[in-house]
Design a protein around this motif. Structure first.
Motif, PDB file in Angstrom:
ATOM      1  N   GLN A 138      21.916  44.857  31.714  1.00 35.06           N
ATOM      2  CA  GLN A 138      23.009  44.158  31.024  1.00 35.06           C
ATOM      3  C   GLN A 138      24.084  45.143  30.558  1.00 35.06           C
ATOM      4  OE1 GLN A 138      23.424  40.862  31.005  1.00 35.06           O
ATOM      5  NE2 GLN A 138      21.601  40.940  32.294  1.00 35.06           N
ATOM      6  N   LYS A 151      23.387  37.621  26.931  1.00 35.36           N
ATOM      7  CA  LYS A 151      22.125  37.540  26.192  1.00 35.36           C
ATOM      8  C   LYS A 151      21.137  36.586  26.855  1.00 35.36           C
ATOM      9  CE  LYS A 151      24.751  37.881  22.153  1.00 35.36           C
ATOM     10  NZ  LYS A 151      25.168  37.252  20.933  1.00 35.36           N
ATOM     11  N   LEU A 154      19.036  38.398  29.296  1.00 37.81           N
ATOM     12  CA  LEU A 154      17.943  39.150  28.674  1.00 37.81           C
ATOM     13  C   LEU A 154      16.724  38.255  28.472  1.00 37.81           C
ATOM     14  CD1 LEU A 154      19.786  41.264  25.942  1.00 37.81           C
ATOM     15  CD2 LEU A 154      18.755  42.093  28.063  1.00 37.81           C
TER      16      LEU A 154
END
Length: 185
Positions: A138, A151, A154
């Motif tokens: 990322q 996010k 992730l």
């Protein structure tokens, strides 16, 4: 050495996919999406070969159908790819940790018992390596034009590598227990 080679190949593949521009990654997702739709269509219309005739093609088309169904419920092909690529990476990381550390993990203490905390430490090390790879992936996107830190990615990465590392360690623990029972070590 095989597992180490697989690990290097996995990291290089993730790096290559992250290095793609936003246009290239969208084009790749679209082409894979078309393949998924075609595979799902073959299964749903009954044009897929039977398991007996071609088990590999039969299984592949079922996987494409499953991917298509996930796409219909809001999980895009690109998001599914994050789960799969990090599941593969997590499995390879766990295999590497076990290949290089299982002898250490099975050393017995003075009481003659195997120290379970060593297995948990190797499990935690596997998770840490995978989490670092996910975060690095990322972070790398910040330097690729048109890409951004996400996010959700992730979370998708974590769902893949947590499942894979856990499965590898469970299989290894069961196999080790059976081995110790058979050979009474």
């Amino acid at each position: 050495m095989l597992f180490l080679g697989m690990l290097v190949f996995g990291f290089m593949t993730i790096y290559f996919l992250t290095e793609q521009s936003a246009v290239d990654t969208s084009a790749l997702s679209s082409s894979v999406g078309g393949l998924v739709e075609k595979g799902a269509w073959l299964v749903e219309t009954g044009q897929s070969p039977s398991f007996v005739d071609d088990p590999v093609k039969w299984a592949g088309e079922r996987v494409l159908l499953l991917s298509y169904k996930f796409s219909n419920h809001g999980l895009s092909v690109r998001q599914q790819a994050h789960v799969v690529e990090f599941a593969l990476l997590g499995g390879v990381v766990a295999l590497n940790v076990l290949a290089w550390g299982s002898g250490w993990a099975h050393r017995r203490g003075q009481s003659g018992r195997i120290r379970v905390w060593r297995t948990w430490l190797m499990y935690a090390l596997s998770m840490l390596v995978c989490a670092a790879a996910s975060f690095a992936d990322q972070y790398h996107k910040l330097y690729v034009p048109g890409r951004h830190f996400d996010k959700l990615d992730l979370f998708l990465d974590a769902s893949g590598y947590i499942a894979a590392v856990t499965c590898v360690f469970i299989a290894w623990s069961i196999g080790s227990a059976i081995y110790r029972l058979i050979f009474r070590k």
